[in-house]
Design a protein around this motif. Sequence first.
Motif, mmCIF file in Angstrom:
data_model
loop_
_atom_site.group_PDB
_atom_site.id
_atom_site.type_symbol
_atom_site.label_atom_id
_atom_site.label_comp_id
_atom_site.label_asym_id
_atom_site.label_seq_id
_atom_site.Cartn_x
_atom_site.Cartn_y
_atom_site.Cartn_z
ATOM 1 N N ARG A 225 0.828 -1.207 0.000
ATOM 2 C CA ARG A 225 0.000 0.000 0.000
ATOM 3 C C ARG A 225 0.860 1.254 0.000
ATOM 4 O O ARG A 225 0.551 2.228 -0.694
ATOM 5 C CB ARG A 225 -0.927 -0.008 1.212
ATOM 6 C CG ARG A 225 -1.783 1.236 1.336
ATOM 7 C CD ARG A 225 -3.186 0.916 1.696
ATOM 8 N NE ARG A 225 -4.070 2.041 1.448
ATOM 9 C CZ ARG A 225 -5.376 1.986 1.548
ATOM 10 N NH1 ARG A 225 -5.962 0.852 1.837
ATOM 11 N NH2 ARG A 225 -6.128 3.041 1.327
ATOM 12 N N LYS B 175 2.101 1.747 -3.546
ATOM 13 C CA LYS B 175 1.021 2.116 -4.465
ATOM 14 C C LYS B 175 0.571 3.552 -4.246
ATOM 15 O O LYS B 175 0.301 4.288 -5.205
ATOM 16 C CB LYS B 175 -0.163 1.165 -4.303
ATOM 17 C CG LYS B 175 0.034 -0.199 -4.949
ATOM 18 C CD LYS B 175 -1.214 -1.052 -4.825
ATOM 19 C CE LYS B 175 -1.035 -2.385 -5.545
ATOM 20 N NZ LYS B 175 -2.252 -3.242 -5.429
ATOM 21 N N ASP B 176 0.458 3.961 -2.984
ATOM 22 C CA ASP B 176 0.034 5.327 -2.681
ATOM 23 C C ASP B 176 0.979 6.361 -3.285
ATOM 24 O O ASP B 176 0.577 7.491 -3.564
ATOM 25 C CB ASP B 176 -0.036 5.542 -1.163
ATOM 26 C CG ASP B 176 -1.255 4.873 -0.544
ATOM 27 O OD1 ASP B 176 -2.167 4.480 -1.300
ATOM 28 O OD2 ASP B 176 -1.284 4.727 0.694
#
Length: 899
Positions: A138, A141-142
């Motif tokens: 995450r 991806k962020d």
Amino acid sequence: MKGDKKREFTRYTALIVIMCLIFTAITSQLFVLQVVKGEGYKEQANNKSIKEIPDTAPRGNILDRNGAVLAKSEQSYVLVYNQTDESDKTFFDTMDKVFKILDENGETKQDDFELKIDPYSFVFRSDDPQTQRMLEIRFKKDRGLDEEILKKLSKDKKNKLTKEEQDKIVDEELLKITPEETFKKLIKQYKIDDKKYSLEEQRRFMIVKDTLKMQSFSGYKPVVVASNIKKDTAFKFMQMLNELPGIDVTTQPIRTYPNGELGSAFLGYISKITSNQDKYEEKGYDVSSDYVGTAGIESVFEDRLKGSKGGRIVKLNKNGRIIEELGRRDPYPGQTVQLTIDKEVQAAAEKALDDKMAELRANPYSQYRSNTANATRGAAVAVDVNTGAILALVSKPGYDPNLFTVPGRLSTDLSKQFFTPDLEKFGREYIQQRGLMSYYPGKTEDEVLNILFPIDKSIKGNTTIRQDAYDIYAKSSFNYATQSRIPPGSTFKPLTAIAGLETGVITPDYTMYDNGTFDKGGGHITTFALDGANGWVNLTKAIEKSSNPYFMTVAKFLRGAFGDDVLAKYAWKFGLGVPPNSNVKPSTGIEIPEAFGQVYNSVSAKNDYSSMYLWKIMSMLKDGKSDRGDKFTAIDLYDNDKDSSKVKEIKSSLKNSIKDSIKEGSSAFNKDNYSKLIKDLIAADPKYSGSNISQKEIDTIINSIYYVAVSDANSQLRAGFHMYDAAIGQGMDQFTPLQMVNYIATLANGGTRYKLHLVDKFLDANGKVIEEVKPEVIEKTGVKSENLEAVKAGMAAVNEKGTAAGAFSNFPIKTAGKTGTASLTNPESIGRTDFAEYVGYAPLDNPQIAVYVVIFDGGQGATSAYIARDIYSAYFHVNSQNNTQNNDQNQSTQNNNGQ
């Protein structure tokens, strides 16, 4: 005629004059607007903006039962950066000055950025490897690190992957990006000059830039550069605001825990939102910056404690500084949670446990048959026996929740210690310090390390993350009071006595000769070296002396008359487990998360054995060699992602058949069915293509399965030793400290089991009671009062002249209790020793408080009785220090008989 011309001229002239006046006025106004006031309006148009700035609500207080503050919110000076076009132009120069001022004044900079340097690493606030993996994906991806991977996949014309397959590839590729590579990608993304600034400076800039990016997804919000700064530092920045575009000083409520580490086991802490972000977004949280309760009371009552956010509509100038407030919505504080905890009792319990563990580590060989050098973990719980209210709840080691409230306080080293400890480094030091190589002749240190701290194979591709297979490492983030399931040892014996008395297989006067041994059947005679022979013992003497042969004999009587589950039937009444396959919720009732242990019973035993021996059989089949030396073609029953649905179905059927054979024995063993399933697997799984496995070889495989599943596993299930061991708190018996203290409180109060609870009441911001928690009865055991009194007489003798007499000698209040020394299998080879446990209650004649104490690797149970004594002293306001020297002198005697 002339008059007409004059009138015509006059009208024309008038029109011209009017038009000139109008144009003159317009021109003058334009001149004023563009020249005279042009710069002002230009500034308003370009450099002023109207923004809504959210105001954090103060979290509600957490109080003890007497109103002492355990957690509160305080207004604190906060340094922020407001992003504007103007402030962006001088960002690096401005922040460079800001960081130097903060350093000079000894301030902690905002830092909850999970990407660390020196060495490069990710540190996420979770001790679960799978959660860490998810958080790393995450994180990347962020920040758009998946975009390049997706582009490559989209360019591949042969790519016919499903979205699920594509997502899996993206995740795997993201995990291949090292922390150092991630750092360099972000340096480039945020346009940070890696030639001009040091690595530490680069990361400081990155933290602010990254926060700006993450917060941009949820609207405008100033970036916090430093929280909880000193008043002098705040004033210094206020004086320099004109030199620092974008920088401003404001105030915010900061969570504080005035007692430091005290109560961390139940308070928990707050931290930045990392998981369940969608859930929090739906509730109106800003997941880029808001903090939420992450453990304990802070987490469970987040909705009550958080309060309601406020907000201000403001005008910002070109430097991002507030110049005018246009409107305001005041934040509203959260509710106050008042607990049942008594701060003074809690403090006494924590100090006593810390002191005793330190003493054990300093004198590791002070007890017979024990090495207490690793006495680093423990728990203590005290409850009101008449309400189920928890008075103290301790887990050691603990932590200071204040470390988490101000980002930057929790250093990289502490983060790793809490969430991602270097178990390889710790393991090597542990092996050397404890001299464990002598227990593994012929093995290298690496091999021993892999036994004690194996690589976590549940994580695909993992080669570095290790597991603490034998619960050796002291974990601050783990709640030993609510989550650890521990064999109770001799503290379980009062329950065995209750079962024996209630069923009538013994009376209080039943007497037998304890010669220090017990025959478990099948030629297995157990000798109790620690106890020795206790001679003739009745129930009171058996509890006082902690006679293992006596209580194992009671179990033998119980089993012979009522079967394997009668002991469990009474244990369940006292909250020591729940009936399997029932609708009874396995819980003590406590508000914070808990584990829950189980007593020995035939159903659980079958389930445990079927799982344990299934893995043994699967390993044997994959090795292609039986325990008796028979060899055959290897058969793989392990799950494989490449297996077809048919292969998965056959493997599942085979595994279920093996489990049934283990549980039910020969009656459930069907050779023809096994033969068919093995043949079906060979035909369906491509890995056996061309293997040409004969029926004779299949028969060998089936016979090997039978030998382990039926001859070994099922025959053990039918043996009596399970119940004999359970009767003295060993074997399959495992309970949490919460269960143990509830059991002893139920016994003390006459047989009523209450729901354990931490919360006394909820109050609004003005102190008005919103809701009060009332005592709740879970079950009335129905145990006869005379039987309870008989057991209590034995427990009184324990403290008066038995295994805990050293702790309670000359104690001014009469008490009752039971020590316990719970053993591990071959503890010396893993550098561990027994659990030191104690249960008790006071006063003897009118019980008010019950306690349970455990020290992992603490040796004999009498050790823990001293902690119980100090808990009683705090609760009853008794000064036991006058007796400490006399009591401690007696401890050495008890150490040789501390069960």
